[in-house]
Scaffold this active site. Structure first.
Site, short mmCIF file in Angstrom:
data_model
loop_
_atom_site.label_atom_id
_atom_site.label_comp_id
_atom_site.label_asym_id
_atom_site.label_seq_id
_atom_site.Cartn_x
_atom_site.Cartn_y
_atom_site.Cartn_z
N GLU A 155 19.45 -17.33 -6.68
CA GLU A 155 18.93 -16.04 -7.14
C GLU A 155 18.43 -16.15 -8.59
OE1 GLU A 155 17.91 -13.40 -6.02
OE2 GLU A 155 18.14 -11.83 -7.49
N ASN A 198 -1.94 2.55 5.75
CA ASN A 198 -1.05 1.43 5.43
C ASN A 198 -0.81 0.65 6.72
OD1 ASN A 198 -0.75 2.49 2.93
ND2 ASN A 198 1.42 3.01 3.12
N GLY A 199 -0.65 -0.67 6.61
CA GLY A 199 -0.38 -1.47 7.81
C GLY A 199 -1.55 -2.36 8.15
N CYS A 202 0.82 -1.21 0.00
CA CYS A 202 0.00 0.00 0.00
C CYS A 202 0.86 1.27 0.00
CB CYS A 202 -0.88 0.02 1.24
SG CYS A 202 -1.90 -1.43 1.39
N HIS A 226 21.14 -36.77 -5.20
CA HIS A 226 20.34 -37.15 -4.03
C HIS A 226 18.87 -36.80 -4.22
CE1 HIS A 226 23.92 -38.26 -1.90
NE2 HIS A 226 24.45 -37.07 -2.12
N GLU A 248 9.85 -15.67 -10.41
CA GLU A 248 8.99 -14.54 -10.03
C GLU A 248 8.52 -13.72 -11.24
OE1 GLU A 248 10.74 -11.88 -7.09
OE2 GLU A 248 12.65 -11.83 -8.14
N TRP A 262 -2.91 -2.79 -1.57
CA TRP A 262 -2.50 -4.17 -1.87
C TRP A 262 -3.24 -5.03 -0.86
CZ3 TRP A 262 0.26 -8.35 0.28
CH2 TRP A 262 0.82 -9.25 -0.63
N ARG A 274 5.35 -0.12 -6.18
CA ARG A 274 5.37 -0.90 -4.96
C ARG A 274 4.41 -2.08 -5.02
NH1 ARG A 274 7.21 2.07 -0.39
NH2 ARG A 274 5.76 0.90 0.89
N LYS A 326 14.66 -15.33 -9.72
CA LYS A 326 14.35 -14.35 -10.77
C LYS A 326 13.44 -14.98 -11.82
CE LYS A 326 15.22 -11.10 -9.49
NZ LYS A 326 15.76 -11.03 -8.20
N LYS A 344 6.77 -4.87 -4.26
CA LYS A 344 8.16 -4.44 -4.12
C LYS A 344 8.58 -4.39 -2.67
CE LYS A 344 12.06 -2.88 -5.58
NZ LYS A 344 12.90 -3.97 -6.09
#
Ligand code: G6P
Length: 611
Positions: A484, A100-101, A2, A507, A491, A71, A27, A488, A606
């Site tokens: 990583e 927000n929160g 948010c 294994h 996502e 969001w 965001r 990437k 984000k």
């Protein structure tokens, strides 16, 4: 997640709110809204893009207003759940709130307010704030008092901005646990959760602290601390550039940010190169004292920042000989760990506001850890402010949800930490110090050369576009780079990808290998190269397609089922920084072929300011 923006001025602030909201788009959000004051509170909300909200807000004008990108957490993605929320009724709004929160005691407040006669029109926790402010405003006829009384009843985290029909010249804001800043203009003032939202109006900002409440008019700002005493907070001049918020000639922010890495890295090491030495003070004035007391390091982080931490473990143990553990912040904060006051807690966070990382730091401090260092890309954000030491990476604003330039600059910061600790511990000869400095100087050019591999990587990506799964292999310090790379790819292209240390292949994951499973291998020339080559034979023998990122010294040749891209340089200990570039590019081009929303992948945000 948010975002909040608000403005009070002597001109029409609707364009400022809309521009602020579009600056907050990066965001991640699913709906947006604004509320402004005229003879009544006028509210416009829309599911989807800010552009849709802008269309619906045509013709709206006011000198005071608040806006929000949402969001979803409590309640689905609907216009009813979008902010601002109003009270006492939808038809006769007298109070409007953006938030927000998360309000943890919202159920209890909802029951109480329902008993008082308030009706709820959304499933959000925020609506209780609007009703509470209205309830107390009825009793006090003072918006500041009403907000102060309201927040005294809330548990959880919030940044809020409130306007009232009867107070067309005042806006009241408050924060606890979520970022909020005030932008200072000339005869106008602003509020925002992120500096990017006010940058086109002002660079002068005050970061509110936890527990602060502030009253804004167009002429001034009065801030009260958590004891409700008037308090002065320092004014900062933001150095975030508007250019970093624009796409320029690029198609996506992720593409732009991948290509900005040479600049981001050289900005991050600028002070070090100017000094010609690894100076402890780069981490803060108390760094020498703290570094002399510590016996180990515990790194706490989330997402890509966690993989930076995993890479750093290799450097910290091999260069500084200091025992290092790395833990996912959301796990550490709920685990019964054994505290060690001599341990340095290192948090890594691009945004400086990831809730899990912030809470993990607070948890460590409660357990008695007094030494903490934040590695962060956003000045004055919450995590560095709560830490004893800080190293700011200078990647510039990162807009793409998938972190790229923040990651490489985090790696630089962590490498500098490892060498600086080695120096403090008497483990660094002058010759070795010069050699590490020279490695750092050269890495920028090497990254640029790796970026030039893009046309070859784009070709490779064609072989990933129609796949459902991919495997990434690495060993040693390159295993976190394989992780990583897998993150990437999953996502932004939604191809399921997993990373394994190449030695673990036999294994389990080897069972999955067939011609439909591309296997990406990070294989620079290091002590493990021969081992990696054997692991690759295990894949090849089962008909798997290998895509190998090697370096100048790896001596690989392409063959049937083995594709090789070689970076033209070998950069020794800094090799992870070089090898993450091609996996970023591979993910980007695979995502383009899949046609996904590269900068705003589905369901992701984000800055994750909720649990
Ligand atoms: C989110 C972002 C990731 C980021 C992670 C940690 O998941 O989408 O790109 O790596 O948060 O964020 P931080 O700001 O703490 O580095």
């Amino acid at each position: 997640m948010c975002g909040i923006v608000g403005a009070i001025a002597q001109r029409n602030i609707v364009p400022i709110l809309i521009e602020g909201l579009s600056r907050l788009e990066y965001r991640g959000y699913d709906s947006a809204g604004i509320a402004v004051l005229n003879q009544q509170i006028e509210r416009v909300r829309a599911v989807g893009r800010v552009a849709e909200l802008e269309r619906k807000a045509q013709g709206l004008s006011s000198f005071i207003g608040i806006g929000h990108t949402r969001w979803a957490t409590h309640g689905g993605v609907t216009e009813q759940n979008a902010h601002p929320h109003v009270s006492p009724t939808q038809d006769n709004p007298q109070i409007a709130v953006v938030h927000n929160g998360i309000i943890e005691n919202h159920d209890e407040q909802r029951d109480r307010l329902t008993a008082l006669g308030y009706a709820f029109h959304s499933q959000t926790d925020t609506e209780v704030i609007a009703h509470l402010v209205h309830y107390y405003y009825q009793q006090t006829r003072d918006l500041l008092q009403a907000v102060k009384l309201t927040i005294s009843e809330l548990t959880g985290a919030y940044a809020i901005s409130v306007i009232a029909l009867e107070n067309p010249t005042q806006m009241v804001v408050a924060r606890l646990g979520c970022p909020l800043l005030i932008g200072l203009g000339d005869g106008e003032n602003f509020v925002a959760s992120d500096v990017s939202a006010v940058l086109s109006a002002t660079r002068r900002v005050i970061y509110l602290e936890d527990g602060d409440v502030a009253s804004l008019t167009s002429a001034g700002v009065v801030i009260y601390d958590k004891t409700l005493q008037v308090v002065e907070r320092k004014e900062h001049l933001s150095d975030v550039s508007l250019a970093s918020l624009e796409l320029g000639p690029y198609n996506h922010f992720m593409q732009k940010e991948i290509h900005e890495q040479p600049r981001a890295i050289s900005d991050t090491i600028e002070a070090l190169i100017d000094d010609g030495a690894f100076r402890t003070e780069l981490f803060g004035v108390e760094a020498a004292d703290i570094f002399s007391q510590i016996d180990s390091v515990l790194i706490l982080a989330a997402g890509t920042s966690y993989y930076a931490g995993l890479t750093a473990k290799y450097w910290l143990e091999s260069i500084a000989r200091i025992p290092t553990s790395v833990e996912i912040a959301s796990e550490y904060r709920y685990r019964e760990s054994v505290p060690n006051p001599k341990q340095l807690i290192v948090t890594i966070s691009q945004s400086g506001e990831t809730l899990d990382t912030m809470e993990a730091l607070k948890h460590a401090q409660k357990l008695g850890h007094t030494h903490s260092l934040a590695i962060c890309n956003v000045q004055e954000s919450a995590i560095p402010r709560a830490s004893s030491l800080v190293f700011y990476t200078r990647a510039g604003a990162e807009i793409g949800v998938a972190s790229t330039k923040a990651f490489t600059t985090q790696l630089i910061a962590l490498f500098v930490l490892a060498v600086t600790l080695a120096k403090e511990r008497g483990l660094l000869s002058p010759a070795q110090e010069l050699a590490y400095l020279s490695d750092l100087r050269q890495v920028t050019g090497s990254v640029q050369i790796a970026l030039n591999l893009e046309p070859q990587i784009r070709e490779w990506a064609k072989q990933f576009g129609d796949k459902e799964h991919a495997l990434f292999l690495g060993r040693g310090v390159h295993f976190p780079i394989a992780m990583e790379g897998a993150l990437k790819l999953k996502e932004i292209s939604y191809i399921h990808a997993e990373a394994y240390p190449a030695g673990e292949l036999k294994h389990g994951p080897l069972a999955l290998v067939d011609s439909n499973m591309p296997v990406v291998v990070i294989a620079p020339n290091d002590v493990l190269l021969e081992k990696v080559k054997s692991n690759m034979q295990e894949v090849k023998a089962r008909g798997g397609q290998l895509f190998v990122f090697a370096d100048a010294d790896s001596h690989f040749n392409a063959s049937e089922g083995v594709h090789v891209i070689r970076t033209p340089r070998h950069v020794g200990v800094l090799s992870p920084i070089l090898h993450v570039i091609p996996v970023q590019l591979l993910a980007y081009h695979a995502a383009l072929l899949k046609g996904t929303d590269v900068d705003k992948p589905r369901n992701l945000a984000k800055s994750v300011t909720v649990e």
